[in-house]
Design a protein around this motif. Structure first.
Motif, PDB file in Angstrom:
ATOM      1  N   ILE A  31      -1.594  -7.537  -0.707  1.00 12.06           N
ATOM      2  CA  ILE A  31      -2.738  -6.626  -0.799  1.00 12.06           C
ATOM      3  C   ILE A  31      -3.908  -7.132   0.045  1.00 12.06           C
ATOM      4  CG2 ILE A  31      -4.486  -5.673  -2.365  1.00 12.06           C
ATOM      5  CD1 ILE A  31      -2.346  -5.735  -4.578  1.00 12.06           C
ATOM      6  N   TYR A  32      -4.060  -8.460   0.100  1.00 15.49           N
ATOM      7  CA  TYR A  32      -5.256  -9.029   0.735  1.00 15.49           C
ATOM      8  C   TYR A  32      -4.967  -9.745   2.054  1.00 15.49           C
ATOM      9  CZ  TYR A  32      -6.890  -7.857  -3.893  1.00 15.49           C
ATOM     10  OH  TYR A  32      -7.181  -7.158  -5.041  1.00 15.49           O
TER      11      TYR A  32
ATOM     12  N   LYS B 159     -10.988   2.394  -4.919  1.00 10.69           N
ATOM     13  CA  LYS B 159     -10.204   2.439  -3.687  1.00 10.69           C
ATOM     14  C   LYS B 159     -10.497   1.220  -2.817  1.00 10.69           C
ATOM     15  CE  LYS B 159      -9.303   7.397  -3.365  1.00 10.69           C
ATOM     16  NZ  LYS B 159      -9.445   8.623  -2.539  1.00 10.69           N
ATOM     17  N   LEU B 160      -9.424   0.668  -2.250  1.00 12.87           N
ATOM     18  CA  LEU B 160      -9.547  -0.564  -1.474  1.00 12.87           C
ATOM     19  C   LEU B 160     -10.081  -0.317  -0.062  1.00 12.87           C
ATOM     20  CD1 LEU B 160      -9.037  -3.630  -1.308  1.00 12.87           C
ATOM     21  CD2 LEU B 160      -6.692  -3.111  -0.565  1.00 12.87           C
TER      22      LEU B 160
ATOM     23  N   ARG C 114      -5.587   1.764  -4.830  1.00  7.52           N
ATOM     24  CA  ARG C 114      -6.706   1.279  -5.637  1.00  7.52           C
ATOM     25  C   ARG C 114      -6.575  -0.215  -5.904  1.00  7.52           C
ATOM     26  NH1 ARG C 114      -9.952   5.285  -7.389  1.00  7.52           N
ATOM     27  NH2 ARG C 114      -9.145   7.410  -7.129  1.00  7.52           N
ATOM     28  N   ASP C 115      -7.697  -0.894  -5.808  1.00  8.47           N
ATOM     29  CA  ASP C 115      -7.758  -2.336  -6.032  1.00  8.47           C
ATOM     30  C   ASP C 115      -7.617  -2.639  -7.532  1.00  8.47           C
ATOM     31  OD1 ASP C 115      -8.035  -4.984  -5.455  1.00  8.47           O
ATOM     32  OD2 ASP C 115     -10.070  -4.863  -4.663  1.00  8.47           O
TER      33      ASP C 115
ATOM     34  N   TYR D 255       0.808  -1.228   0.000  1.00  4.88           N
ATOM     35  CA  TYR D 255       0.000   0.000   0.000  1.00  4.88           C
ATOM     36  C   TYR D 255       0.839   1.274   0.000  1.00  4.88           C
ATOM     37  CZ  TYR D 255      -3.301  -3.469   1.902  1.00  4.88           C
ATOM     38  OH  TYR D 255      -4.072  -4.581   2.121  1.00  4.88           O
TER      39      TYR D 255
ATOM     40  N   LYS E   1     -13.729  -0.834   0.805  1.00  7.88           N
ATOM     41  CA  LYS E   1     -14.083  -2.262   0.732  1.00  7.88           C
ATOM     42  C   LYS E   1     -13.669  -2.967   2.021  1.00  7.88           C
ATOM     43  CE  LYS E   1     -13.327  -2.657  -4.289  1.00  7.88           C
ATOM     44  NZ  LYS E   1     -12.600  -3.428  -5.315  1.00  7.88           N
ATOM     45  N   ILE E   2     -12.468  -2.637   2.500  1.00 10.83           N
ATOM     46  CA  ILE E   2     -11.976  -3.246   3.739  1.00 10.83           C
ATOM     47  C   ILE E   2     -12.898  -2.910   4.897  1.00 10.83           C
ATOM     48  CG2 ILE E   2     -10.108  -3.208   5.445  1.00 10.83           C
ATOM     49  CD1 ILE E   2      -8.134  -2.789   3.142  1.00 10.83           C
TER      50      ILE E   2
END
Length: 417
Positions: A139-140, A175-176, A169-170, A121, A179-180
């Motif tokens: 990322i995950y 943007k991630l 950004r995913d 990130y 979502k998180i």
């Protein structure tokens, strides 16, 4: 009431250190790095020996009179086994769960803390990371964190990461972070979490370092608690770096000096850092070649006048890199009259970005000085080498900041009538 905590992606233990209190019990640390795991075991050993009035054994280790193996012979396996040396992945999670379940023995887990590796990130190197985004499992990693929340259903959790996560950004271009946050909020439909996030600058909370990090905090709905609003009460003025280092010895590059100076420490150091029952350790500075030392002197001298020297500003005879128009701030002195700039894991590679504010000493900061900037107590020892120690320190949450975070949670969630 004892607050039982699981510590994920533990690193060298900055967040954990802050969460040690008479009211809390760290059930397990989960960490993939072997050096950091040794540090965690040693820190648990320190507290065990201190509790049983055997601190001289720990001091014997710090002064190289006994080996790490010999020290551990004095520690129960139940203490040492709190540290789980595993990478958190789909393959290992069932093993980790099984290990933790044995330690819990039907006890309720109140909190989960941790900060997944943040390189994916970070805004630094983002262009390079973009090329491998499709295959970057880092990322995950937060999804693994969520699996622990689903399994143990704690009252609260706190996740720390770089502020670059806000803009990351995913794969779909969105943007991630939103979502998180949504995934955290919907973990348990019958007992959901209230989730909030904020960038916290450590220097606003009494930490001698300008360090901005993203914190995500979640708690069960039945707790009437606003973490970030309450946390404002813990704001404090930090000491300057010169104050922080005041009682440490004057040194040269490549030197080791584990003796305090004759100058008395400032109140902040006496209260949070220095402990008279243990000797000074890891006060070791890197050796440097003649060219680097010339550059250090120029950069540190300019800093006293409020100037930051760019690489392109250096005399041509000192420029050894061909690419003179990039990484212009590769040499940077710490401002002794203010707080340090952010200590990051890159300090493990070289000390060019952390030149000591005292021009006469003409060197980069020692392991112990870096640890002080991160507010680790002087009795905190980092395994297994100078490089590994710097890396653990650079990746850590400042331990005093973590202590304030813990106090905020304990006071706000568990002292309610």
């Amino acid at each position: 009431m004892t607050i039982n905590i699981i510590d994920l992606f533990s690193g060298g233990g900055g967040l954990t250190e802050g969460f040690r209190s008479p009211q809390t019990n760290i059930i397990a640390h989960v960490e993939m790095d072997k050096n950091a795991c040794k540090t965690l075991q040693l820190r648990d050993s320190y507290y065990y020996l201190k509790k049983h009035k055997k601190i001289q054994i720990y001091n014997s280790y710090l002064t190289n009179n006994i080996s790490f193996t010999d020290l551990l012979k004095n520690i129960p396996s139940s203490i040492l086994n709190r540290t789980i040396n595993e990478e958190i992945s789909d393959k290992t999670i069932p093993i980790i769960f099984k290990n933790i379940d044995k330690k819990i023995d039907q006890k309720k887990i109140q909190g989960i803390i941790g900060g997944p590796p943040c390189q994916a990130y970070s805004t630094i190197g983002r262009a390079q990371n973009e090329k491998k985004k499709n295959d970057d499992v880092r990322i995950y990693l937060y999804k693994h964190y969520i699996k622990f929340l689903k399994k143990y259903d704690p009252d609260f959790f706190i996740l720390e990461n770089v502020k670059g996560l806000q803009s990351f950004r995913d794969l779909d271009g969105k943007k991630l972070l939103p979502k998180i946050l949504k995934e955290f909020e919907t973990i348990n439909s019958t007992s959901p979490y209230i989730v909030d996030h904020k960038i916290i600058d450590a220097s606003e909370y009494g930490i001698p370092q300008k360090r901005q990090r993203l914190f995500i905090f979640g708690h069960k709905k039945h707790f009437d608690f606003n973490f970030f609003e309450n946390f404002q009460k813990f704001k404090a003025s930090p000491p300057t770096v010169n104050m922080l280092f005041k009682d440490l010895p004057t040194m040269s590059a490549g030197e080791i000096n584990n003796n305090y100076s004759d100058i008395a420490p400032v109140e902040f150091v006496k209260k949070h850092i220095r402990n008279t029952s243990t000797p000074l350790s890891q006060n070791i500075s890197r050796p440097n070649n003649k060219t680097d030392l010339e550059i250090y002197k120029i950069v540190a001298s300019a800093k006293l006048d409020g100037k930051n020297i760019k690489y392109s500003d250096l005399p041509s005879r000192l420029k050894t890199h061909k690419k003179t128009q990039i990484f212009l701030d590769r040499f940077k002195a710490i401002n002794g009259n203010s707080q340090s700039h952010t200590v990051v894991a890159h300090i493990a590679k070289d000390g060019h970005y952390y030149i000591h504010p005292d021009v006469k000493q003409n060197r980069s900061i020692t392991v112990r000085e870096a640890a002080r900037i991160q507010t680790f107590p002087d009795n905190y020892f980092f395994e297994n080498s100078r490089t590994a120690a710097f890396q653990q320190i650079g990746n850590a949450v400042p331990s005093l900041l973590a202590k304030k975070i813990c106090s905020n949670i304990l006071n706000g969630m568990y002292s309610q009538p």
